[in-house]
Design an enzyme around this catalytic site. Sequence first.
Site, mmCIF file in Angstrom:
data_model
loop_
_atom_site.group_PDB
_atom_site.id
_atom_site.type_symbol
_atom_site.label_atom_id
_atom_site.label_comp_id
_atom_site.label_asym_id
_atom_site.label_seq_id
_atom_site.Cartn_x
_atom_site.Cartn_y
_atom_site.Cartn_z
ATOM 1 N N ALA A 75 9.513 -31.999 30.829
ATOM 2 C CA ALA A 75 10.911 -32.414 30.949
ATOM 3 C C ALA A 75 11.208 -33.606 30.039
ATOM 4 O O ALA A 75 12.257 -33.667 29.393
ATOM 5 C CB ALA A 75 11.241 -32.755 32.400
ATOM 6 N N TYR A 76 10.280 -34.542 29.977
ATOM 7 C CA TYR A 76 10.450 -35.706 29.109
ATOM 8 C C TYR A 76 10.564 -35.272 27.647
ATOM 9 O O TYR A 76 11.468 -35.707 26.918
ATOM 10 C CB TYR A 76 9.268 -36.655 29.290
ATOM 11 C CG TYR A 76 9.272 -37.846 28.362
ATOM 12 C CD1 TYR A 76 10.145 -38.901 28.570
ATOM 13 C CD2 TYR A 76 8.379 -37.918 27.283
ATOM 14 C CE1 TYR A 76 10.144 -39.999 27.721
ATOM 15 C CE2 TYR A 76 8.373 -39.011 26.442
ATOM 16 C CZ TYR A 76 9.259 -40.054 26.662
ATOM 17 O OH TYR A 76 9.258 -41.138 25.820
ATOM 18 N N ALA A 77 9.657 -34.411 27.208
ATOM 19 C CA ALA A 77 9.679 -33.943 25.825
ATOM 20 C C ALA A 77 10.970 -33.186 25.523
ATOM 21 O O ALA A 77 11.556 -33.352 24.443
ATOM 22 C CB ALA A 77 8.469 -33.058 25.545
ATOM 23 N N SER A 102 13.872 -33.653 26.914
ATOM 24 C CA SER A 102 14.982 -34.603 26.831
ATOM 25 C C SER A 102 15.013 -35.303 25.484
ATOM 26 O O SER A 102 16.089 -35.581 24.944
ATOM 27 C CB SER A 102 14.887 -35.632 27.966
ATOM 28 O OG SER A 102 13.831 -36.556 27.755
#
Length: 250
Positions: free
Chosen positions: A155-157, A159
């Site tokens: 999810a971080y990547a 975003s």
Amino acid sequence: MPDLNGKTALVTGAGRGIGRAIALRLGRDGARVVVHYASSGNGAAETVAQIRDSGGDAMAIQAELGVDGDAERLWSAYDEQADGVDIIVNNAGVLGGRIPFAEVTEQTYDEIFAVNTRAPFFVLQHGLSRLRSGGRIVNVSTRFTHGARVPDLAAYAMSKAAIDSLTATLAKELGPRGITVNAVGPGATATDMNAARLASEEGRAEMAALSPLARIAQPEDVADIVAFLASDDARWVTGQWVDASGGSML
């Protein structure tokens, strides 16, 4: 050293870590720095104090990101401190933790995207009327959008991949005004975000081994790259993602 005298810079999430290092570096280069923070009020005050103690000019503003109306509140606070902006650094972000893909909740996903993607989008949208021609936008991305795939950070990547896309798009949009837009992609860096790994000798060794330079990145390593992109030396660089991971993907 780049000359940013007469320039005003906004750095989001500048109360600690990479954001603080960026603010300090831009201050040393002569910029008047507006230090944004969400909850790190003491850290932001320390950043401002360090810039002033070194002979620079800085002030702090507070605005929670990832909530409705965040960009409007940020710029409203900014307008009370400065008139116009030359450099915008979108640094504020959240990792959300290292979570297996199957265990990521909708709440965590939404929070990551609200802070890392939605907030910078609207901070820039509302900031364009204040950003002077010939200005600079630097977005802090991550190495995880370019070949370094870590399922626990999906999810971080994602975003940050959206921010990479925005970077290239805005570079085309704002080029006629002489505004450059670039992104930097740090790797593992000695910040609070990596506190758990830094706490053990094994973790520190693993982090250092990621780079062929065989050491852990310091916030200043990333800040110096941002300072270059914010300077006139980088006037012919736009729409780029710059690897700031110490060659960790070689």
